[in-house]
Motif scaffolding. Sequence first.
Motif, short mmCIF file in Angstrom:
data_model
loop_
_atom_site.label_atom_id
_atom_site.label_comp_id
_atom_site.label_asym_id
_atom_site.label_seq_id
_atom_site.Cartn_x
_atom_site.Cartn_y
_atom_site.Cartn_z
N GLY A 17 -30.21 -11.33 -37.15
CA GLY A 17 -31.00 -11.85 -36.04
C GLY A 17 -32.47 -11.91 -36.38
O GLY A 17 -33.16 -12.88 -36.04
N ARG A 18 -32.97 -10.88 -37.05
CA ARG A 18 -34.39 -10.89 -37.44
C ARG A 18 -34.69 -11.98 -38.45
O ARG A 18 -35.76 -12.61 -38.41
CB ARG A 18 -34.78 -9.52 -38.00
N ILE A 19 -33.75 -12.21 -39.35
CA ILE A 19 -33.94 -13.30 -40.31
C ILE A 19 -34.00 -14.64 -39.59
O ILE A 19 -34.88 -15.46 -39.84
CB ILE A 19 -32.81 -13.30 -41.36
N ASP A 20 -33.07 -14.85 -38.67
CA ASP A 20 -33.06 -16.10 -37.91
C ASP A 20 -34.34 -16.26 -37.10
O ASP A 20 -34.88 -17.37 -36.98
CB ASP A 20 -31.84 -16.15 -36.99
N ARG A 56 -25.78 -0.41 -46.87
CA ARG A 56 -24.62 -1.31 -46.95
C ARG A 56 -24.91 -2.63 -46.24
O ARG A 56 -24.53 -3.71 -46.72
CB ARG A 56 -23.39 -0.65 -46.33
N VAL A 57 -25.57 -2.55 -45.09
CA VAL A 57 -25.92 -3.75 -44.34
C VAL A 57 -26.86 -4.63 -45.15
O VAL A 57 -26.69 -5.86 -45.22
CB VAL A 57 -26.54 -3.38 -42.98
N LEU A 58 -27.86 -4.03 -45.78
CA LEU A 58 -28.81 -4.79 -46.60
C LEU A 58 -28.10 -5.48 -47.76
O LEU A 58 -28.37 -6.65 -48.05
CB LEU A 58 -29.91 -3.86 -47.10
N ALA A 59 -27.18 -4.77 -48.41
CA ALA A 59 -26.42 -5.37 -49.52
C ALA A 59 -25.51 -6.47 -49.01
O ALA A 59 -25.36 -7.53 -49.65
CB ALA A 59 -25.62 -4.29 -50.24
N GLU A 61 -27.50 -9.66 -48.25
CA GLU A 61 -27.95 -10.35 -49.46
C GLU A 61 -26.84 -11.20 -50.07
O GLU A 61 -27.09 -12.31 -50.56
CB GLU A 61 -28.47 -9.34 -50.48
N LYS A 62 -25.62 -10.70 -50.04
CA LYS A 62 -24.53 -11.40 -50.74
C LYS A 62 -23.71 -12.30 -49.81
O LYS A 62 -22.90 -13.11 -50.31
CB LYS A 62 -23.59 -10.38 -51.41
N ARG A 75 -35.46 -14.57 -46.07
CA ARG A 75 -34.36 -13.59 -46.05
C ARG A 75 -34.76 -12.33 -46.82
O ARG A 75 -34.60 -11.21 -46.32
CB ARG A 75 -33.09 -14.17 -46.67
N LYS A 76 -35.27 -12.52 -48.03
CA LYS A 76 -35.64 -11.36 -48.85
C LYS A 76 -36.77 -10.56 -48.21
O LYS A 76 -36.72 -9.32 -48.15
CB LYS A 76 -36.05 -11.81 -50.26
N GLN A 77 -37.78 -11.25 -47.73
CA GLN A 77 -38.90 -10.56 -47.09
C GLN A 77 -38.44 -9.78 -45.86
O GLN A 77 -38.87 -8.65 -45.64
CB GLN A 77 -39.98 -11.56 -46.69
#
Length: 210
Positions: free
Chosen positions: A99-102, A143-146, A149-150, A187-189
Amino acid sequence: MKQLFASIFCFCALALAKGSDITVEPEGIYKAIDVRLATDTIKALRESKGKARVEVINNITDQPENFAPPVLYLLSSVLFEQDKKDEAMFWFYAGQLRGRIDANICADRSARAAIGALNQRFGAPINRYSFTNILLLTNTVERVLAWEEKTPCHYDRRWINLHGMAAITGDTNAPLSAPKEQWEAIRKQTRDEYRSTFHAALAEFEKLKH
């Protein structure tokens, strides 16, 4: 007037999470934003029982890349009610991060209020549980961060635009999103900011304990 708009944003975000109809009818380019799968899945998740609900849950967890963050938020609530609290943690924070990425991709900054509304609606019980086991919480966030990313995104990231001021006022000329070539950097930031904010919150929590 500003408070009125904030209230509308929160209502719209919660309406989507509850499977209710959004009262503001999209106009112009906003009509092209596809939230049908999200709204249909939320409705099924809320109304189905027994095996039918299990099928809905499995469909989400097997193909999470297809579902907008409000679906993951509601999924976390359903799992928490089923006493699957560790799973609920994962999907809550997954929905929050996506949600934060969006929100960061969205050109209408006012639409970010939708994420706050979803956090407010679903976050309290899961956050209380999470902070009873800091090791589990830390591992879950990593785990959520990984996972983010993928995991690709196959839903319409513009869902969040429907909860911003531009959609409500009918401003169809402004760009809806940042240029696509910037999305991966965003996304990365956002992941980096999410991790640093999380560790800052942990440090503050530990200070309060002593």
